[in-house]
Scaffold this motif. Structure first.
Motif, mmCIF file in Angstrom:
data_model
loop_
_atom_site.group_PDB
_atom_site.id
_atom_site.type_symbol
_atom_site.label_atom_id
_atom_site.label_comp_id
_atom_site.label_asym_id
_atom_site.label_seq_id
_atom_site.Cartn_x
_atom_site.Cartn_y
_atom_site.Cartn_z
ATOM 1 N N ARG A 1 26.262 93.571 25.924
ATOM 2 C CA ARG A 1 25.080 94.073 26.626
ATOM 3 C C ARG A 1 24.298 95.057 25.763
ATOM 4 N NH1 ARG A 1 27.741 95.500 31.995
ATOM 5 N NH2 ARG A 1 29.017 93.700 31.521
ATOM 6 N N LYS B 1 24.369 83.300 24.359
ATOM 7 C CA LYS B 1 25.345 83.192 25.439
ATOM 8 C C LYS B 1 26.614 82.560 24.885
ATOM 9 C CE LYS B 1 25.492 81.564 30.168
ATOM 10 N NZ LYS B 1 24.800 80.785 31.190
ATOM 11 N N LEU C 1 18.066 87.075 38.542
ATOM 12 C CA LEU C 1 17.933 88.208 37.629
ATOM 13 C C LEU C 1 17.981 87.730 36.181
ATOM 14 C CD1 LEU C 1 17.758 91.253 37.260
ATOM 15 C CD2 LEU C 1 20.250 91.369 37.479
ATOM 16 N N GLU C 2 18.850 86.759 35.910
ATOM 17 C CA GLU C 2 18.989 86.258 34.547
ATOM 18 C C GLU C 2 17.673 85.639 34.072
ATOM 19 O OE1 GLU C 2 21.233 86.033 36.911
ATOM 20 O OE2 GLU C 2 22.870 87.130 35.965
ATOM 21 N N GLN D 1 20.721 98.056 47.081
ATOM 22 C CA GLN D 1 21.242 96.935 46.275
ATOM 23 C C GLN D 1 21.948 95.883 47.141
ATOM 24 O OE1 GLN D 1 25.558 97.876 44.372
ATOM 25 N NE2 GLN D 1 23.932 98.754 43.178
ATOM 26 N N LYS E 1 13.419 92.103 44.744
ATOM 27 C CA LYS E 1 14.410 93.174 44.579
ATOM 28 C C LYS E 1 14.384 93.648 43.130
ATOM 29 C CE LYS E 1 18.993 93.457 46.200
ATOM 30 N NZ LYS E 1 20.334 92.878 46.305
ATOM 31 N N ARG F 1 22.202 101.143 34.899
ATOM 32 C CA ARG F 1 22.537 102.530 34.589
ATOM 33 C C ARG F 1 21.798 103.032 33.346
ATOM 34 N NH1 ARG F 1 23.384 106.646 37.397
ATOM 35 N NH2 ARG F 1 24.597 105.279 38.761
ATOM 36 N N ALA G 1 19.567 91.670 51.126
ATOM 37 C CA ALA G 1 19.246 90.314 50.676
ATOM 38 C C ALA G 1 18.348 89.678 51.733
ATOM 39 C CB ALA G 1 20.527 89.506 50.502
ATOM 40 N N PHE H 1 32.473 93.232 26.425
ATOM 41 C CA PHE H 1 31.380 92.902 27.344
ATOM 42 C C PHE H 1 30.290 93.981 27.316
ATOM 43 C CE2 PHE H 1 34.832 90.443 29.602
ATOM 44 C CZ PHE H 1 34.413 89.227 29.115
ATOM 45 N N VAL H 2 30.731 95.216 27.149
ATOM 46 C CA VAL H 2 29.754 96.303 27.043
ATOM 47 C C VAL H 2 28.940 96.120 25.762
ATOM 48 C CG1 VAL H 2 29.457 98.802 26.897
ATOM 49 C CG2 VAL H 2 31.254 97.852 28.357
#
Lengths: 1129, 152
Positions: free
Chosen positions: A846, A809, A112-113, A29, A273, A278, A32, A842-843
Motif C-alpha cells: 500500500r 496486482k 472503491l477499487e 463507514q 460514500k 488513515r 450502505a 501488505f502495508v
C-alpha cells in the motif's frame, strides 16, 4: 429549586453502550444505501505548485466510473468559514495547490477499487513552486504570496496580525522588579480520532434534497457550508444521525469530504460514500497549529504579576479554517490565567505550505498554559517560594475582572490547586530525594487552568434549541442538532431532560444530529453542549412538563399548578387520589412536543481587542503530575496524575470522569510523544506506528477530584467540562520534569531525543568516528549535502529514479511443501516475494514501496514450522509465528531471553501472524522510504538520502553510508548474539549462514533468487547467560536502540562474549571492542562494565537529531551486560 | 475467489479478491459491520477478530488465508438474550465513549481472558497493547477487564 436532584448526578451507563459493546452501533463507514457508489480523492503530491493542466477524460471513461469532479464542477464559491478574507479555500484546488495532500479531483465509481484505479488515469501537469514550509520562510521579504491579495494582509503571507495592550503594560515592564523572558515552541499535534473522517451523501434530483450521514461534531456548520459551496438552499441539505467515532475538534467544522461527497452525489444522482483512510486523515485532516510563543512576565518585588506579554506566531498551514478563533483562544490564557494586572498580546497567523490547521481539544490552551506555568515556577524559584504557595497567592478569585474583561463569578481555582497538591503529596515530594532509585529522577509539578464555559465565540452568537418529544407510550426523546462524538452528551442531556420532567433517565433517549427532527444548534465544540444545549434541554423539559400539566389538568379537571412530577409519576397535590404513571399520562395526553432556546448571556467580545465578559461563567482546574525520568534512556514515565476540576455540577460523574481520563491522556501524548513530522511539506509519520498516540501502556494512574461549585447559570449548576480537561496536563508534566531533572525544555514533545543528550551532557562519549574509515567520506558528503549534493540529486537525480511501479496486482502461489515452494520461487521473470504473516508486506504494498508480481505464501508449508531441541541446538522453523515462540514452554525454559525479547515485538495481534523469517526480512524502516520519497533505496543510485537533512531521530548512528535506515528487526541482534545460523534452502540445496553474514543492508538479506529461509539453529550451552535490552517510546514500537548479549562462563570468568547492537545501524552489528574488554576483564566490576559499554559506540557518526542514540546504546549495553552477568550460571 | 468461512458458527460463502482484507469481506459481503477499520495497517486493533480462536487484525489478514477457517466477530460473542460478562463489564465501568475501538478492544480482551482467565493489571496492559483508544484514557477498560477476571 432546592429539591434534591434525582437524575442529574446519577452514575447511569452510557446511552447506546449496548450497541457499542456488541457491534451494533452504526457509524458512517457502516452506512450502505441501495445503488451506493464509492469515492476516492486525487491529492496533491506537491506542497506548492501551479496546476497548468488537468485532464480527467481517461478517468471518466474508466470502467465503473460514474462521476468525476474537479474545481470546475463547483459553482466557484470558497468555503464560508469565518467569512471575508478568511474565505480562502475551495473544495477542490483551482489552478494551484498549496499543501501536500490537497484535494484536486474526486471520483465516484461502482467500487472503491475502480475509483482508486481511475485516480491514476487523471493527468495533472504541475509547475512546482518553492514551498514555504516555516512561518519564517513565509514571512521573508521575497517570499512568494500563497494567496490572492484579498486573503492576505499587506501582500504578505499573513492571515492575521493582531496586537493589543491591555492596560499600561509598558509602564508595568518599566516598573518591574524582575522580568522573565523565554521562547517556547512546538510542532503539529493531531486529534487522530479512531474513526477517520467520512461521509455518505444522497441526492434526490426530483426534490433537490441532499441527505448526509457524516462523521461530524457540527451538523449546523456542515449544512451551512455544503449548501454554500454546492449551491443549494440550506433547507435542502439534511443531516441524519449516525454514531461518530471521536471528534476532539477534528470534526468540529467542515472537512472537505463532506463537500466532495455531496457534489459527487449531485453529479452521479446516486448515493456516494467517501471514507478517508488513515493516511489521508493524517495528511489532510484538521490538525492543531504549530506555534512559537515568546513570553515575558514582569513581576513586582512581592511576586505580583504586573504584566504578561505574549508574542505568538501561529502556523496557519495553507488555508484558514477557524484559526481566527484559535488566535482568540490563545489570548484568553495569557490575559486571564492567574491575577495579571496588565497584558500584551500580539499574534501573527502565518500561511505556510502545510496541512491547514483546524481545531484540537484545548485550542492552543495546553501549550499556552505550559509557557505560563513554566514562568510561574521560575518566578517562585526566584522568590524562594514554594510553587504551590506562589500560585495560591496569584490565583484567580471570585469578583476579579481580568485584563480581557472577564468577570470571574464562581471560582474554584485555589480549591483545585490545594486539592491536587494534597493528593499528590506535594509538600513531602517537593522536599524528598529526587533520585530515590539510582538512575531514576523523580519530580512533581503543578499547573492550573482557566476556560470559558459557553463563550460567545461564533458569529451566530452561542445558542441552542432543543425539542423534547413525549411519545404516546410515556417515553421521551430529546432532539438535538449537536453530535455525541463519544462524550456521553446523549446520556447527560437525557439526564437533564429527565430531571426537568421528573421522570427516570431510562425513559429518555436522545436523537442527535438530525437537522429535520431537531431545531438549530451550533453543535458539539468548545465544550458548549453541557452548558448551552444543556440549558436549552432543561428549558424544553420544563416547557414540556408545563404542557403535559396543562393537558392533564384538562383531563383531570384540576389546576395544572397542583400537579407534581417526580419519579415517573404525576400527582395532584390538591387531591392525593389523583396519581398516574407517566405512561398512563402519555396515553391520556397523546404525543406532545416542546421546544426551547437558550442563548448564553455573555457580551460579544470587542472585535478590535477581544475584550468582553463573553462567557456566562468560567471553568477552573488544576493538575499535578509525578514523573520519573530514566537517566539511561531519557524517557519520562508518569507515575501519577491528579486532576481537580471545577465542574459546577457533575451531571453524570462517570461521563465527566471519562472526559478527564481521556483529556489528560491526550495531554500526555502532546507533552511526551506526539508530533507530526514534515519533509518537503509532506507528513512522514502519517500512521499510528510512527505518530505516537498513547497506547494502553502509556496510561498512568489518574486520580480525579470533581469540585462542585453549583454554577448559578449552568443547567442544574453544571459548567463546561470536556475540552478543558487537557489544558493543564502539559504544564504539570513539564514542571515535574523540571523538578526531577533540574532542567527546562522549551520544545515539545519532551521525547528522549531532546531530554537524553541534556541529561547525559556531563558524560562525554568517545565516538572516535575514525575507527570506521568510511566515516571520513560519509562526513564529507554530509557536509556538502545542503549546498550541493542534495539539491542536485533531488532536482536532477530523482528524474532518473527507478521507483516501483504502482498498481501492480500480485498473483498468489500457496504451495504445501518445500518442493512446491521452490518451484513457485523459480517462476522466471517475475518480481517475487515470500509471504510470511504479511503484516509488513501488505502495508508495504500500500505504501508503494513494492511492485511485487507474485506472492509465494509460506503459511501452508509445515516444514517451515516447529521448535525442537537437537544436539545442543534449538531449531526454530523460519515460518513460526512470533507468538509460537512466546507460547513455547521449551523456549521459555531454555532461552527465556528469546521469549522475552520476542514479547517486546509489535502487538499481540501482529505476533499471532508475523513470522520469524518475516521479522528478519522485513523491509527497512525509514519514514522517508516508507513515504515513498524518491530516495536512494527506493529510486536508485541517482537519488539522495532524505535522512541526511530531514528529521533523522530514528536513523542509524553507525555504519550508515548512502542509506541511513537502521535494521528494525529485534530478532536480528538477538539471533546474532546467540550465534544463530540460518539454514537456507534453494535450487542448489541447503546452505548455512551465520547471522553476522545474513544481511547485506537494512531490509536486504543474503537470500538469492529462488532461496528460502528454512530454519535457524541456535547453539545452547549450560555455561552461558543472556540478556536483551530494547528501548522504544511505546511498547510495541520498533526499537530506537537494542542490545543483545550472550556471555559464556567458566569458573566465574567470562570466556566468551557476543554482543549485538540493533536499530542503530543498517545491520545488526557486533560490538567487538566491548566483547574484547569483557573478555580481558574476566570478572568485570561496575566501572569496567561501563567502560566496556562505552566502547560500543566507537566509530559512530550520529546525524543531527539522533545523538541521543549514542547514549541510549551505551546505557542499554551497560544494562544488558549487567543483567547477563547477574544471570551467570 | 470463492471463500467458504464459518463465521460465528454459521457457514457462509463470499466472493472476494484473494488479497482483500478479511475485514472488508466481513463488512461488505457478510454485513458484519461491527468490525471496524481504523487504520487498515494493523496498528490500531479496531478490526480485531478471531481466526481459529486467535485474535488477529482482520484488516491485514488476506481473504485467501481465511478459507475454511472459523471466524468469530464481535457480533458472535453475545447470545440474543445475554451479553458476555466482559461486554457487560464495559458498560458497567463506563469503558465505552465513542465506541469505535470497542469491538476490537473486546475481541482482544476476550482472547486475553480465554488464555489467562485471571490476568493481573500488567497482563491486561500487555494484552491490549495492540488496541488504541483515543477517548477513554484506558483506565475504565483496564478496570472492566480486571473485574471479569476477578469474578472467574
Amino acid at each position: 429549586m432546592n429539591a434534591p436532584l434525582r437524575e442529574v448526578g446519577r452514575r447511569i451507563p452510557q446511552k447506546g453502550a449496548e450497541q457499542r459493546v456488541s457491534g451494533g452501533a452504526v457509524y458512517t463507514q457502516d452506512i450502505a444505501l441501495p445503488g451506493m457508489l464509492h469515492a476516492a480523492v486525487l491529492r496533491s503530491p506537491h506542497a506548492h505548485a501551479l496546476i497548468s493542466g488537468l485532464d480527467v477524460t481517461a478517468a471518466r471513461a474508466a470502467p465503473g466510473v460514474v462521476a468525476v469532479i474537479t474545481a470546475e464542477d463547483f459553482p466557484g464559491k470558497p468555503y464560508y468559514q469565518l467569512g471575508g478574507s478568511y474565505s480562502d479555500r475551495h473544495p477542490l484546488a483551482r489552478g494551484k495547490v498549496r499543501f501536500y495532500g490537497e484535494e484536486i479531483a474526486a471520483i465516484a465509481a461502482e467500487t472503491l477499487e475502480a475509483a482508486q484505479a481511475a485516480l491514476k488515469l487523471i493527468e495533472v501537469t504541475y509547475e512546482i513552486l518553492p514551498a514555504l514550509l516555516t512561518p519564517e520562510a513565509a514571512l521573508a521579504p521575497d517570499a512568494l504570496p500563497l494567496h490572492e491579495a484579498a486573503n492576505m494582509l499587506g501582500g504578505r503571507n499573513l492571515a492575521i496580525r493582531f496586537t493589543c495592550d491591555y492596560g499600561p503594560v509598558q509602564q508595568a515592564f518599566a516598573d518591574a522588579a524582575k522580568v522573565f523572558e523565554d521562547e517556547f515552541s512546538h510542532g503539529v499535534a493531531v486529534p487522530a480520532c479512531m474513526e477517520t473522517n467520512g461521509t455518505v451523501a444522497s441526492f434526490d434530483p426530483a426534490s433537490g434534497d441532499l441527505t448526509l450521514w457524516t462523521a461530524t461534531q457540527a451538523p449546523f456548520f456542515i449544512r451551512k457550508e455544503v449548501a454554500h459551496v454546492v449551491g443549494l438552499d440550506v433547507e435542502r441539505v439534511h443531516l441524519r444521525g449516525v454514531e461518530v467515532g471521536g471528534g476532539f475538534g477534528g470534526k468540529s467544522k467542515i472537512c472537505e469530504q463532506e463537500a466532495l461527497a455531496a457534489m459527487l452525489a449531485v453529479k452521479a444522482q446516486r448515493p456516494v460514500k467517501l471514507i478517508l483512510d488513515r493516511r489521508e486523515e493524517f495528511i489532510s485532516g484538521k490538525t492543531d497549529h504549530a506555534k512559537r510563543i515568546r513570553l515575558r512576565t514582569a513581576i513586582a518585588d512581592d511576586g505580583r504579576i504586573l504584566a504578561r506579554a505574549t508574542s505568538l506566531q501561529i502556523d496557519n498551514g495553507a488555508y484558514t479554517a477557524y484559526a481566527p478563533t484559535y488566535v482568540g483562544a490563545a489570548r484568553q490564557r495569557t490575559t486571564c490565567l492567574y491575577r495579571v494586572e496588565t497584558a500584551h498580546y500580539d499574534c501573527d497567523l502565518v500561511y505556510t505550505n502545510k496541512v491547514p490547521g483546524g481545531q484540537y481539544r484545548g485550542m492552543g490552551a495546553p501549550q499556552m498554559i505550559w509557557a505560563i506555568e513554566t514562568h510561574m515556577d521560575k518566578i517562585a524559584a526566584h522568590l524562594g517560594m514554594d510553587p504551590l504557595e506562589y500560585r495560591l497567592r496569584q490565583a484567580n478569585q471570585s469578583g476579579d475582572v481580568t485584563p480581557l474583561g472577564w468577570k470571574i463569578s464562581s471560582c474554584g481555582q485555589s480549591d483545585c490547586l490545594n486539592e491536587v497538591a494534597r493528593r499528590i503529596g506535594w509538600a513531602e515530594k517537593r522536599q524528598g530525594p529526587r533520585e530515590a532509585t539510582p538512575g531514576k529522577l523523580r519530580g512533581v509539578g503543578i499547573a492550573a487552568m482557566i476556560h470559558p464555559s459557553g463563550g460567545v465565540i461564533y458569529q451566530e452568537g452561542n445558542y441552542s434549541n432543543t425539542r423534547i418529544q413525549m411519545l404516546a407510550d410515556g417515553r421521551f426523546v430529546v432532539h438535538t442538532q449537536t453530535a455525541d462524538t463519544g462524550t456521553w452528551q446523549n446520556t447527560t442531556l437525557a439526564q437533564i431532560a429527565a430531571e426537568a420532567l421528573g421522570v427516570p433517565s431510562e425513559l429518555v433517549s436522545v436523537s442527535h444530529m438530525d437537522t429535520d427532527a431537531a431545531p438549530p444548534d451550533l453543535g458539539s465544540a468548545a465544550s458548549r453542549v453541557a452548558f448551552v444545549s444543556g440549558n436549552a434541554t432543561k428549558r424544553a423539559g420544563e416547557a414540556l412538563r408545563a404542557m403535559v400539566a396543562r393537558e392533564l389538568g384538562r383531563h383531570w379537571n384540576c389546576n395544572p399548578d397542583d400537579l407534581a412530577f417526580a419519579e415517573g409519576k404525576v400527582r395532584s397535590t390538591a387531591d392525593p387520589s389523583r396519581m398516574a404513571d407517566i405512561a398512563e399520562v402519555a396515553a391520556l395526553c397523546g404525543e406532545l412536543n416542546a421546544e426551547a432556546r437558550y442563548s448564553t448571556p455573555g457580551e460579544r467580545p470587542d472585535p478590535a481587542t477581544g475584550i468582553g465578559n463573553y462567557a456566562a461563567t468560567y471553568v477552573f482546574g488544576a493538575q499535578a503530575a509525578e514523573v520519573e525520568v530514566d537517566m539511561a534512556t531519557g524517557q519520562v514515565r508518569i507515575l501519577k496524575i491528579v486532576a481537580a476540576q471545577d465542574v459546577g455540577r457533575a451531571l453524570n460523574p462517570v461521563a465527566i470522569e471519562g472526559q478527564l481520563y481521556g483529556g489528560i491522556l491526550q495531554g500526555i501524548g502532546m507533552a511526551l510523544q506526539e508530533e507530526l513530522i514534515f519533509e518537503e511539506g509532506r507528513p512522514v509519520n502519517a500512521s499510528f506506528l510512527d505518530y505516537k498516540v498513547p497506547r494502553i501502556g502509556d496510561a498512568p494512574p489518574i486520580e480525579l477530584a470533581l469540585i462542585e461549585t453549583n454554577d448559578p447559570e449552568g443547567p442544574f449548576g453544571a459548567k463546561a467540562g470536556a475540552e478543558p480537561t487537557i489544558n493543564a496536563s502539559i504544564a504539570a508534566i513539564a514542571n515535574a520534569v523540571a523538578h526531577a531533572t533540574g532542567m527546562r525544555f522549551y520544545e515539545l514533545p519532551l521525547s528522549p531525543d531532546r531530554i537524553l543528550p541534556k541529561l547525559q551532557a556531563g558524560r562525554k562519549l568517545a565516538l572516535k568516528p575514525w575507527k570506521r574509515p568510511y566515516n571520513l567520506e560519509v562526513a564529507t558528503v554530509r557536509k556538502a549535502y545542503p549546498a550541493a549534493v542534495f539539491p542536485v540529486l533531488r532536482k536532477i537525480g530523482t528524474k532518473f529514479a527507478n521507483t516501483p511501479k504502482q498498481g501492480v496486482k500480485p498473483e498468489i502461489a500457496a504451495p504445501r511443501d518445500i518442493d512446491g515452494l521452490l518451484a513457485a520461487l523459480a517462476s522466471p521473470n517475475k518480481r517475487t516475494k515470500l509471504l510470511g504473516g504479511g503484516t509488513d508486506l501488505f502495508v508495504g504494498l500500500r505504501q508503494g514501496i513494492y511492485d511485487t508480481e507474485l506472492l509465494v505464501d509460506t503459511a501452508r508449508v509445515d516444514a517451515l514450522r516447529g521448535i525442537a531441541l537437537q544436539d545442543d541446538m534449538l531449531h526454530i522453523g523460519a515460518g513460526n509465528t512470533l507468538a509460537s515462540l512466546t507460547d513455547s514452554d521449551l523456549v521459555r525454559r531454555i532461552l527465556p531471553m528469546l521469549a522475552e525479547g520476542v514479547d517486546l515485538i509489535a502487538t499481540p495481534q501482529i505476533r499471532r501472524v508475523a513470522t520469524v523469517a518475516g521479522d528478519l526480512c522485513q523491509e527497512k524502516r525509514c519514514w522517508f522510504f516508507r513515504s515513498a520519497f524518491p530516495c536512494y533505496k527506493l529510486g536508485g543510485a541517482t537519488c539522495p538520502c532524505f535522512a541526511v537533512q530531514g528529521n533523522n531521530r530514528f536513523h542509524s548512528i553507525l555504519g550508515a553510508k548512502r542509506c541511513a535506515a537502521p535494521c528494525p528487526a529485534d530478532l536480528a541482534p538477538i539471533f546474532t548474539a546467540l550465534g544463530a545460523q540460518a539454514v537456507i534452502i534453494g535450487p542448489n540445496g541447503q546452505r548455512k549462514v551465520a547471522m553476522e553474514d545474513f544481511y547485506q543492508w537494512s531490509g536486504l538479506s543474503c537470500l538469492t533468487a529462488g532461496e528460502v529461509l528454512l530454519r535457524f539453529e541456535l547453539p545452547l550451552s549450560a555455561r552461558s547467560s543472556h540478556a536483551f535490552e530494547k528501548f522504544a517510546v511505546r511498547r510495541s514500537d520498533f526499537a530506537e536502540s537494542s542490545v543483545a548479549v550472550r556471555l559464556d562462563w567458566e569458573a566465574g570468568r567470562i570466556t566468551g562474549a557476543r554482543i549485538a547492537l540493533g536499530a542503530v545501524a543498517p545491520l545488526p552489528i557486533r560490538a567487538e571492542a566491548t566483547e574484547r574488554a569483557l573478555l580481558a576483564a574476566g570478572r568485570p566490576d561496575a566501572k569496567q562494565i561501563r567502560a566496556a559499554a562505552e566502547l560500543a559506540v566507537q566509530g559512530s557518526l550520529p546525524l543531527r537529531d539522533n545523538a541521543h542514540k549514542t547514549h541510549l546504546l551505551v546505557n542499554l549495553a551497560e544494562r544488558a551486560i549487567r543483567t547477563a552477568i547477574e544471570h551467570a550460571p | 475467489m470463492k471463500l467458504t468461512l464459518r463465521v460465528n458458527g454459521i457457514e457462509q460463502t463470499a466472493e472476494a479478491d484473494p488479497l482483500q482484507p478479511l475485514a472488508r469481506v466481513l463488512r461488505e459481503q457478510l454485513n458484519l459491520r461491527g468490525t471496524k477499520i481504523g487504520c487498515g495497517n494493523g496498528e490500531c486493533g479496531a478490526c480485531t477478530v478471531w481466526v481459529e480462536g486467535e485474535a488477529v487484525c482482520s484488516c491485514l489478514y488476506p481473504a485467501f488465508r481465511a478459507e475454511g477457517c472459523a471466524i468469530t466477530t464481535i457480533e458472535g460473542l453475545a447470545t440474543p438474550e445475554r451479553l458476555t460478562a466482559l461486554q457487560q463489564a464495559f458498560i458497567d465501568h463506563g469503558a465505552t465513549q465513542c465506541g469505535f475501538c470497542t469491538s476490537g478492544m473486546i475481541m482482544a480482551a476476550s482472547a486475553l481472558l480465554a488464555r489467562n482467565p485471571q490476568p493481573t493489571e500488567a497482563d491486561v496492559v500487555h494484552g491490549l497493547t495492540g488496541n488504541i483508544c483515543r477517548c477513554t484514557g484506558y483506565r475504565q477498560i483496564i478496570d472492566a477487564v480486571l473485574s471479569v477476571g476477578n469474578k472467574q
